[in-house]
Write an enzyme that holds these catalytic residues in place. Structure first.
Site, PDB file in Angstrom:
ATOM      1  N   GLY A 167      54.934   1.925  -6.317  1.00  0.00           N
ATOM      2  CA  GLY A 167      54.390   1.985  -4.953  1.00  0.00           C
ATOM      3  C   GLY A 167      53.535   3.225  -4.752  1.00  0.00           C
ATOM      4  O   GLY A 167      53.877   4.293  -5.254  1.00  0.00           O
ATOM      5  N   ALA A 182      44.166  17.539  -8.828  1.00  0.00           N
ATOM      6  CA  ALA A 182      44.613  18.764  -9.504  1.00  0.00           C
ATOM      7  C   ALA A 182      44.639  18.573 -11.021  1.00  0.00           C
ATOM      8  O   ALA A 182      44.276  19.474 -11.782  1.00  0.00           O
ATOM      9  CB  ALA A 182      46.001  19.148  -8.985  1.00  0.00           C
ATOM     10  N   ARG A 201      40.890  18.570 -12.230  1.00  0.00           N
ATOM     11  CA  ARG A 201      40.200  19.878 -12.155  1.00  0.00           C
ATOM     12  C   ARG A 201      40.857  20.909 -13.063  1.00  0.00           C
ATOM     13  O   ARG A 201      40.157  21.723 -13.670  1.00  0.00           O
ATOM     14  CB  ARG A 201      40.129  20.344 -10.707  1.00  0.00           C
ATOM     15  CG  ARG A 201      39.235  19.378  -9.912  1.00  0.00           C
ATOM     16  CD  ARG A 201      38.626  19.963  -8.703  1.00  0.00           C
ATOM     17  NE  ARG A 201      37.613  19.043  -8.199  1.00  0.00           N
ATOM     18  CZ  ARG A 201      37.114  19.061  -6.973  1.00  0.00           C
ATOM     19  NH1 ARG A 201      37.538  19.964  -6.113  1.00  0.00           N
ATOM     20  NH2 ARG A 201      36.180  18.212  -6.616  1.00  0.00           N
ATOM     21  N   ARG A 244      52.814  -2.549 -10.152  1.00  0.00           N
ATOM     22  CA  ARG A 244      54.096  -2.647 -10.842  1.00  0.00           C
ATOM     23  C   ARG A 244      53.826  -3.594 -12.014  1.00  0.00           C
ATOM     24  O   ARG A 244      53.282  -4.668 -11.818  1.00  0.00           O
ATOM     25  CB  ARG A 244      55.175  -3.208  -9.910  1.00  0.00           C
ATOM     26  CG  ARG A 244      55.313  -2.399  -8.600  1.00  0.00           C
ATOM     27  CD  ARG A 244      56.544  -2.808  -7.811  1.00  0.00           C
ATOM     28  NE  ARG A 244      56.530  -2.316  -6.437  1.00  0.00           N
ATOM     29  CZ  ARG A 244      56.964  -1.113  -6.052  1.00  0.00           C
ATOM     30  NH1 ARG A 244      57.417  -0.253  -6.943  1.00  0.00           N
ATOM     31  NH2 ARG A 244      56.933  -0.761  -4.781  1.00  0.00           N
ATOM     32  N   CYS A 245      54.177  -3.188 -13.239  1.00  0.00           N
ATOM     33  CA  CYS A 245      53.723  -3.930 -14.424  1.00  0.00           C
ATOM     34  C   CYS A 245      54.907  -4.367 -15.308  1.00  0.00           C
ATOM     35  O   CYS A 245      55.367  -3.604 -16.163  1.00  0.00           O
ATOM     36  CB  CYS A 245      52.749  -3.056 -15.221  1.00  0.00           C
ATOM     37  SG  CYS A 245      52.164  -3.811 -16.744  1.00  0.00           S
ATOM     38  N   ASP A 260      60.997   6.316 -10.693  1.00  0.00           N
ATOM     39  CA  ASP A 260      61.860   6.268 -11.882  1.00  0.00           C
ATOM     40  C   ASP A 260      61.487   5.121 -12.837  1.00  0.00           C
ATOM     41  O   ASP A 260      61.570   5.290 -14.056  1.00  0.00           O
ATOM     42  CB  ASP A 260      63.337   6.154 -11.454  1.00  0.00           C
ATOM     43  CG  ASP A 260      63.605   4.850 -10.734  1.00  0.00           C
ATOM     44  OD1 ASP A 260      62.992   4.630  -9.673  1.00  0.00           O
ATOM     45  OD2 ASP A 260      64.383   4.043 -11.243  1.00  0.00           O
ATOM     46  N   THR A 292      56.712   9.040  -4.927  1.00  0.00           N
ATOM     47  CA  THR A 292      57.288   7.901  -4.202  1.00  0.00           C
ATOM     48  C   THR A 292      57.769   8.395  -2.842  1.00  0.00           C
ATOM     49  O   THR A 292      58.320   9.501  -2.752  1.00  0.00           O
ATOM     50  CB  THR A 292      58.465   7.231  -4.947  1.00  0.00           C
ATOM     51  OG1 THR A 292      59.226   6.427  -4.021  1.00  0.00           O
ATOM     52  CG2 THR A 292      59.424   8.232  -5.577  1.00  0.00           C
ATOM     53  N   ASP A 299      60.250   7.420  -1.361  1.00  0.00           N
ATOM     54  CA  ASP A 299      61.706   7.244  -1.244  1.00  0.00           C
ATOM     55  C   ASP A 299      62.522   8.507  -1.532  1.00  0.00           C
ATOM     56  O   ASP A 299      63.710   8.555  -1.226  1.00  0.00           O
ATOM     57  CB  ASP A 299      62.190   6.134  -2.188  1.00  0.00           C
ATOM     58  CG  ASP A 299      61.573   4.785  -1.869  1.00  0.00           C
ATOM     59  OD1 ASP A 299      61.053   4.628  -0.749  1.00  0.00           O
ATOM     60  OD2 ASP A 299      61.605   3.902  -2.741  1.00  0.00           O
ATOM     61  N   ASP A 357      63.790   9.573  -4.293  1.00  0.00           N
ATOM     62  CA  ASP A 357      65.013   9.085  -4.949  1.00  0.00           C
ATOM     63  C   ASP A 357      64.968   9.245  -6.470  1.00  0.00           C
ATOM     64  O   ASP A 357      65.522   8.430  -7.195  1.00  0.00           O
ATOM     65  CB  ASP A 357      65.235   7.614  -4.583  1.00  0.00           C
ATOM     66  CG  ASP A 357      64.114   6.716  -5.078  1.00  0.00           C
ATOM     67  OD1 ASP A 357      63.065   7.231  -5.492  1.00  0.00           O
ATOM     68  OD2 ASP A 357      64.294   5.491  -5.068  1.00  0.00           O
ATOM     69  N   GLY A 395      62.713   2.674   1.942  1.00  0.00           N
ATOM     70  CA  GLY A 395      63.508   3.519   1.047  1.00  0.00           C
ATOM     71  C   GLY A 395      64.392   2.744   0.090  1.00  0.00           C
ATOM     72  O   GLY A 395      65.147   3.333  -0.664  1.00  0.00           O
ATOM     73  N   ARG A 396      64.316   1.431   0.158  1.00  0.00           N
ATOM     74  CA  ARG A 396      65.207   0.609  -0.690  1.00  0.00           C
ATOM     75  C   ARG A 396      66.633   1.130  -0.652  1.00  0.00           C
ATOM     76  O   ARG A 396      67.174   1.310   0.422  1.00  0.00           O
ATOM     77  CB  ARG A 396      64.681   0.587  -2.124  1.00  0.00           C
ATOM     78  CG  ARG A 396      63.855  -0.629  -2.375  1.00  0.00           C
ATOM     79  CD  ARG A 396      63.739  -0.976  -3.835  1.00  0.00           C
ATOM     80  NE  ARG A 396      62.481  -1.688  -4.026  1.00  0.00           N
ATOM     81  CZ  ARG A 396      61.498  -1.302  -4.816  1.00  0.00           C
ATOM     82  NH1 ARG A 396      61.627  -0.210  -5.527  1.00  0.00           N
ATOM     83  NH2 ARG A 396      60.403  -2.000  -4.896  1.00  0.00           N
ATOM     84  N   GLN A 429      54.478   3.302   6.580  1.00  0.00           N
ATOM     85  CA  GLN A 429      55.091   4.541   6.054  1.00  0.00           C
ATOM     86  C   GLN A 429      54.495   4.952   4.713  1.00  0.00           C
ATOM     87  O   GLN A 429      54.689   6.062   4.242  1.00  0.00           O
ATOM     88  CB  GLN A 429      56.608   4.345   5.882  1.00  0.00           C
ATOM     89  CG  GLN A 429      57.343   4.158   7.176  1.00  0.00           C
ATOM     90  CD  GLN A 429      58.683   3.449   6.980  1.00  0.00           C
ATOM     91  OE1 GLN A 429      59.724   4.075   6.929  1.00  0.00           O
ATOM     92  NE2 GLN A 429      58.652   2.122   6.856  1.00  0.00           N
TER      93      GLN A 429
HETATM   94  O1  F6P Z   1      59.402   2.543  -3.513  1.00  0.00           O
HETATM   95  C1  F6P Z   1      58.586   2.665  -2.393  1.00  0.00           C
HETATM   96  C2  F6P Z   1      58.762   1.495  -1.473  1.00  0.00           C
HETATM   97  O2  F6P Z   1      57.894   1.649  -0.366  1.00  0.00           O
HETATM   98  C3  F6P Z   1      60.195   1.224  -0.982  1.00  0.00           C
HETATM   99  O3  F6P Z   1      60.584   2.092   0.056  1.00  0.00           O
HETATM  100  C4  F6P Z   1      60.083  -0.215  -0.584  1.00  0.00           C
HETATM  101  O4  F6P Z   1      61.317  -0.857  -0.582  1.00  0.00           O
HETATM  102  C5  F6P Z   1      59.186  -0.784  -1.647  1.00  0.00           C
HETATM  103  O5  F6P Z   1      58.406   0.302  -2.135  1.00  0.00           O
HETATM  104  C6  F6P Z   1      58.270  -1.880  -1.196  1.00  0.00           C
HETATM  105  O6  F6P Z   1      57.568  -2.330  -2.285  1.00  0.00           O
HETATM  106  P1  F6P Z   1      56.282  -3.259  -2.203  1.00  0.00           P
HETATM  107  O7  F6P Z   1      55.171  -2.448  -1.611  1.00  0.00           O
HETATM  108  O8  F6P Z   1      56.008  -3.646  -3.609  1.00  0.00           O
HETATM  109  O9  F6P Z   1      56.650  -4.384  -1.304  1.00  0.00           O
END
Ligand code: F6P
Length: 327
Positions: A16, A27, A30, A77-78, A108, A131, A133, A135, A176-177, A259
């Site tokens: 994300g 950064a 450069r 996401r791959c 992660d 991220t 999150d 996390d 924030g999952r 967000q």
């Molecule tokens: O990991 C960041 C995040 O925004 C999470 O908070 C959320 O659950 C997820 O990505 C949403 O993912 P996507 O944008 O792929 O729907």
């Protein structure tokens, strides 16, 4: 800095997007060019690497991006890069382009891909935590968190205005999952009456009693911050339960992807800029598999293996603060 064999590096964003990623890219570019090496940008994360979407970046190609959310390199996401075959293909592409090292800005999942790329193919990798999150294990901070919290706080403040005017209860769902970080901070900063964390069982009786107590002492609104968790629909299920069990009406507002966007705050710009700078210096100093981390208020390097796990624990002191103030 010692003598280095690094002549060409590449940078990508993965997972994300988060506000501040552009500051980190700037950064990296450069600092790299300033140190006399060539810097390449990989478009759309690991997916772009597999497509060979790689271009050289110049000092001016990263001009006028520091203030913008999102990422000029785009991201993805791959699933293919989760396979050995995908990573072999990625490593071959980097080797064919004579790219000596890779900087990965992401979470992660992106770090796990980078770690395997290094273990399986010997390519030096550096992770930069990006991220909203917050996390990632091993670092107190991930780029984008501050901006996401600011966006959510501004939104909840607005919702509070209308909640007060109509004497309403609102359930506001934040991202924030499995991570409780955004929900907790937003809850404290908006004076929420309740915060539902992803790891706790929901005590509907307590929520209803809190709302009732508030009304009795003259409150004209209630805000419940709900962490989205992993299963969609948490807010509507809370709404349904409050109605069915306590005849309490609540409105739902899901903040969602707003967000993730927006101009990064100075905190995100600062930490991202420093992390991008330090990441390149680490590569030149022969780091092979590391990550930039934020610990005790400072940006530093740590082994990438410190940062491969998701961190979902909440800060006990923040929960205590919330509990003490939301009476
Ligand atoms: O990991 C960041 C995040 O925004 C999470 O908070 C959320 O659950 C997820 O990505 C949403 O993912 P996507 O944008 O792929 O729907």
């Amino acid at each position: 800095m010692t003598e280095t064999s690094i002549k060409k590096i590449a940078v990508l964003c993965s997972g994300g997007d988060s506000p501040g990623m552009n500051c980190a890219i700037r950064a990296v570019v450069r600092t790299g060019i300033g140190a006399g090496i060539e810097v390449f940008g990989i478009q759309k994360g690991y997916a772009g690497l597999l497509e060979g979407a790689i271009r050289e970046l110049s000092v001016s190609s990263v001009g006028n991006i520091i203030q913008h959310g999102g990422t000029m390199l785009q991201t993805s996401r791959c699933p293919e890069f989760m396979t050995e075959e995908g990573r072999r293909e990625g490593a071959n592409i980097l080797k064919r382009k004579k790219i000596d090292a890779l900087i990965v800005i992401g979470g992660d999942g992106s770090y796990n891909g980078a770690h395997k790329l290094h273990m399986e193919h010997g390519i030096p990798v550096i992770g930069i935590p990006g991220t909203i999150d917050n996390d990632i294990d091993g670092t107190d901070y991930t780029i984008g968190f501050d901006t996401a919290v600011q966006t959510a706080v501004e939104a909840v403040d607005k919702i509070r205005d209308t909640a007060n005017s109509h004497a309403r209860t609102f359930i506001v769902e934040v991202m924030g999952r499995k991570s409780p970080a955004i929900a907790l901070k937003v809850g404290i900063c908006t004076g929420a009456e309740n915060v539902i964390l992803p790891t706790t069982n929901i005590d509907f009786k307590k929520i209803a009693a809190d709302i009732d107590r508030g009304i009795k002492r003259g409150k004209t609104s209630s805000i419940i911050i709900a962490a989205e968790g992993e299963v969609e629909g948490i807010s509507h299920s809370i709404q349904k339960n409050l109605k069915e069990q306590f005849n309490l009406a609540a409105h739902v507002c899901i903040l969602g992807h707003i967000q993730r966007g927006g101009n990064p705050t100075p905190t995100d710009r600062m930490i991202a800029s420093e992390m991008g700078h330090v990441a390149v210096k680490a590569l030149l100093d022969q780091h092979k598999c590391s990550a930039t981390v934020f610990r005790n208020g400072k940006v530093m390097m740590a082994p990438l293996t410190d940062c491969l796990r998701k961190k979902n624990e909440f800060d006990e002191s923040e929960v205590n603060l919330l509990t003490a103030l939301s009476i």
